[in-house]
Motif scaffolding. Structure first.
Motif, mmCIF file in Angstrom:
data_model
loop_
_atom_site.group_PDB
_atom_site.id
_atom_site.type_symbol
_atom_site.label_atom_id
_atom_site.label_comp_id
_atom_site.label_asym_id
_atom_site.label_seq_id
_atom_site.Cartn_x
_atom_site.Cartn_y
_atom_site.Cartn_z
ATOM 1 N N GLY A 281 14.681 7.508 35.506
ATOM 2 C CA GLY A 281 14.241 8.809 35.042
ATOM 3 C C GLY A 281 13.486 8.731 33.732
ATOM 4 N N PRO A 282 13.062 9.873 33.200
ATOM 5 C CA PRO A 282 12.278 9.892 31.955
ATOM 6 C C PRO A 282 13.123 9.488 30.749
ATOM 7 N N GLY A 283 12.450 9.081 29.700
ATOM 8 C CA GLY A 283 13.132 8.635 28.488
ATOM 9 C C GLY A 283 13.392 9.735 27.493
ATOM 10 N N PHE A 284 13.193 10.970 27.888
ATOM 11 C CA PHE A 284 13.420 12.099 26.982
ATOM 12 C C PHE A 284 14.287 13.131 27.696
ATOM 13 N N GLN A 285 14.837 14.050 26.926
ATOM 14 C CA GLN A 285 15.624 15.152 27.463
ATOM 15 C C GLN A 285 15.122 16.459 26.857
ATOM 16 N N ILE A 286 15.085 17.492 27.688
ATOM 17 C CA ILE A 286 14.642 18.812 27.235
ATOM 18 C C ILE A 286 15.758 19.806 27.484
ATOM 19 N N VAL B 145 2.398 18.846 28.522
ATOM 20 C CA VAL B 145 2.886 17.686 29.235
ATOM 21 C C VAL B 145 3.755 16.820 28.345
ATOM 22 N N LEU B 146 4.832 16.293 28.939
ATOM 23 C CA LEU B 146 5.709 15.353 28.252
ATOM 24 C C LEU B 146 5.665 14.031 28.997
ATOM 25 N N PHE B 147 5.265 12.966 28.335
ATOM 26 C CA PHE B 147 5.190 11.659 28.953
ATOM 27 C C PHE B 147 6.552 10.982 28.913
ATOM 28 N N SER B 148 6.783 10.079 29.863
ATOM 29 C CA SER B 148 8.070 9.396 29.928
ATOM 30 C C SER B 148 8.210 8.369 28.818
ATOM 31 N N ALA B 149 7.190 7.590 28.548
ATOM 32 C CA ALA B 149 7.290 6.559 27.526
ATOM 33 C C ALA B 149 7.036 7.123 26.143
ATOM 34 N N LEU B 150 6.286 8.186 26.077
ATOM 35 C CA LEU B 150 5.927 8.771 24.780
ATOM 36 C C LEU B 150 5.729 10.263 24.968
ATOM 37 N N LEU B 151 6.233 11.033 24.065
ATOM 38 C CA LEU B 151 6.075 12.482 24.137
ATOM 39 C C LEU B 151 4.761 12.837 23.486
ATOM 40 N N LEU B 152 3.828 13.312 24.280
ATOM 41 C CA LEU B 152 2.487 13.578 23.772
ATOM 42 C C LEU B 152 2.249 15.073 23.756
ATOM 43 N N PHE B 153 1.925 15.576 22.574
ATOM 44 C CA PHE B 153 1.636 17.003 22.458
ATOM 45 C C PHE B 153 0.165 17.212 22.147
ATOM 46 N N SER B 154 -0.345 18.318 22.625
ATOM 47 C CA SER B 154 -1.687 18.735 22.257
ATOM 48 C C SER B 154 -1.603 20.195 21.843
ATOM 49 N N LEU B 155 -2.750 20.826 21.560
ATOM 50 C CA LEU B 155 -2.738 22.239 21.158
ATOM 51 C C LEU B 155 -2.444 23.149 22.343
ATOM 52 N N GLN B 156 -2.393 22.582 23.544
ATOM 53 C CA GLN B 156 -2.180 23.361 24.749
ATOM 54 C C GLN B 156 -0.703 23.496 25.055
ATOM 55 N N THR B 157 0.115 24.101 24.249
ATOM 56 C CA THR B 157 1.562 23.960 24.361
ATOM 57 C C THR B 157 2.270 25.121 25.025
ATOM 58 N N VAL B 158 3.432 25.355 24.741
ATOM 59 C CA VAL B 158 4.663 25.250 25.472
ATOM 60 C C VAL B 158 5.662 26.338 25.076
ATOM 61 N N VAL B 159 6.089 27.162 25.979
ATOM 62 C CA VAL B 159 7.369 27.841 25.825
ATOM 63 C C VAL B 159 7.963 28.045 27.213
ATOM 64 N N SER B 160 9.206 28.458 27.270
ATOM 65 C CA SER B 160 9.887 28.589 28.548
ATOM 66 C C SER B 160 9.485 29.882 29.241
ATOM 67 N N PRO C 210 -0.492 11.822 33.202
ATOM 68 C CA PRO C 210 -0.022 11.106 34.388
ATOM 69 C C PRO C 210 0.538 12.053 35.440
ATOM 70 N N SER C 211 0.630 11.550 36.663
ATOM 71 C CA SER C 211 1.112 12.367 37.773
ATOM 72 C C SER C 211 2.582 12.729 37.626
ATOM 73 N N ASN C 212 3.347 11.921 36.861
ATOM 74 C CA ASN C 212 4.772 12.194 36.688
ATOM 75 C C ASN C 212 5.059 13.025 35.440
ATOM 76 N N ALA C 213 4.045 13.624 34.881
ATOM 77 C CA ALA C 213 4.239 14.450 33.680
ATOM 78 C C ALA C 213 5.137 15.635 33.988
ATOM 79 N N GLN C 214 5.901 16.057 33.019
ATOM 80 C CA GLN C 214 6.729 17.254 33.141
ATOM 81 C C GLN C 214 6.101 18.376 32.321
ATOM 82 N N PHE C 215 6.066 19.561 32.907
ATOM 83 C CA PHE C 215 5.368 20.677 32.285
ATOM 84 C C PHE C 215 6.324 21.789 31.882
#
Length: 357
Positions: free
Chosen positions: A252-257, A8-23, A344-349
């Protein structure tokens, strides 16, 4: 089968956990540090299986990951601001073939094996999900264990088991074995508070059979009272009522992917995923407002290991000296994040693949 987990990527803060991420899908532009895609993982398995056909070999995969280019090569590539990938893309696999551990380097572009070395040193590969699944079922079909369960007046259908690595205590030779402990799931969602103590069960993972069993005597199984922790089952003032939180982002969110690269505020970094290490952050830089340029603060970072020695001398605990990353894999241990519960409900996955399950 390649498993899928969420990040999950938060809009105000990018929060990472060990449960991560590839395309999930291959990118038109592939960064040389991008983790392996589903198609690349399948390609690795196919190439290795072609060399060691399963009709006359016992083959299991214990690690499939990106073989990173050298740091100097990456930095030179990055400095040219390329729009296409020009570096060789390689994968590294650890497989057990007929009880021997193979370390295999594969060129993904030419689809060839560059090296295949048998590991003869200390240590064993990360446990696979499949072999653990077989090991935890063995006691339920094992006559002496069923006798022990009956002797304690327990219901076998309410018994579940789990694997535990054995640690190392100075042996000059050792085999790939695990301890299996069993628990009562009856009347509790937390099986670990209801162990069936006094039993020693050792499983050989190469043979997939119980090679040691000992019943040291009956020790009462702890009661299930007050072991319920699920929010939906709590009573006021602890639950289940809780209040929601609404988030509004008109711009929109404060980050770009972009692929696996993230920009947030004055930060830029690359996201990777590895079956052993889990989340990998690379090429992290921050824009220096005073010097008016970006500066690198991290080339590559991840949790290298988590050592958990119980340091309890009793028979049920002395062997518990876990290396969570090396033995079980942070990436293999990831779980899905749930909107409105973990984030949050607006998280991007984004999705992550470990290739081992």
């Amino acid at each position: 089968m390649v498993s899928t987990m969420n990040l999950v990527l938060f809009s105000a803060l990018l929060l990472f956990s060990l449960q991560t991420v590839v395309s999930v899908t291959p990118l038109p532009f592939q960064h040389p540090l991008d983790p392996l895609t589903k198609e690349e993982i399948t390609l690795v398995q196919t190439i290795v299986q072609r060399k060691y056909p399963t009709f006359n070999n016992t083959l299991s995969f214990h690690y499939i990951g990106l073989d990173d280019p050298h740091k100097d090569t990456i930095l030179k590539w990055e400095s040219t601001k390329p729009t296409i990938t020009t570096l060789p893309r390689k994968a590294f696999a650890i497989a057990i073939v007929n009880t021997q551990t193979h370390e295999i380097l594969i060129d993904l572009q030419t689809k060839t094996i560059l090296s295949d070395n048998i590991h003869n040193g200390n240590g064993f590969p990360t446990l696979s999900v499949d072999e653990q699944g077989v090991a935890i079922e063995l006691p339920l079909k094992y006559g002496p264990f069923k006798e022990s369960v009956n002797k304690r007046g327990l219901n076998l259908s309410e018994v579940v088991c789990s694997t535990f690595t054995l640690g190392w205590f100075g042996e000059t030779q050792s085999s790939r074995t695990v301890r299996v402990e069993c628990f009562m799931k009856e009347s509790t969602p937390n099986i670990y508070v209801r162990p069936i103590s006094g039993l020693t069960i050792v499983v050989d993972l190469d043979l997939l059979k119980i090679v040691e069993y000992h019943d040291g005597g009956i020790i009462p199984v702890p009661a299930a009272d007050n072991t319920e922790y699920r929010l939906s089952q709590q009573k006021p003032p602890f639950g289940p009522k809780h209040y929601g939180l609404a988030t509004h982002q008109p711009e929109g969110p404060g980050f770009q992917i972009s692929g696996h690269s993230v920009s947030w505020a004055n930060w830029k970094f690359h996201i990777g995923f590895d079956p052993r290490a889990g989340l990998v952050i690379s090429l992290a830089s921050i824009y220096d407002l005073e010097k008016h340029k970006s500066r690198r603060v991290l080339y590559k970072g991840y949790i290298s290991e988590l050592f958990v020695p119980y340091q309890d001398p009793t028979d049920d605990f002395f062997y518990k000296t876990f290396f969570d990353a090396g033995e079980f894999g942070f990436g293999l241990s990831t779980v899905s994040l749930v909107p409105n519960r973990d984030c949050p409900s607006n998280a991007q996955f984004l999705a992550a693949k470990d290739g081992m399950t």
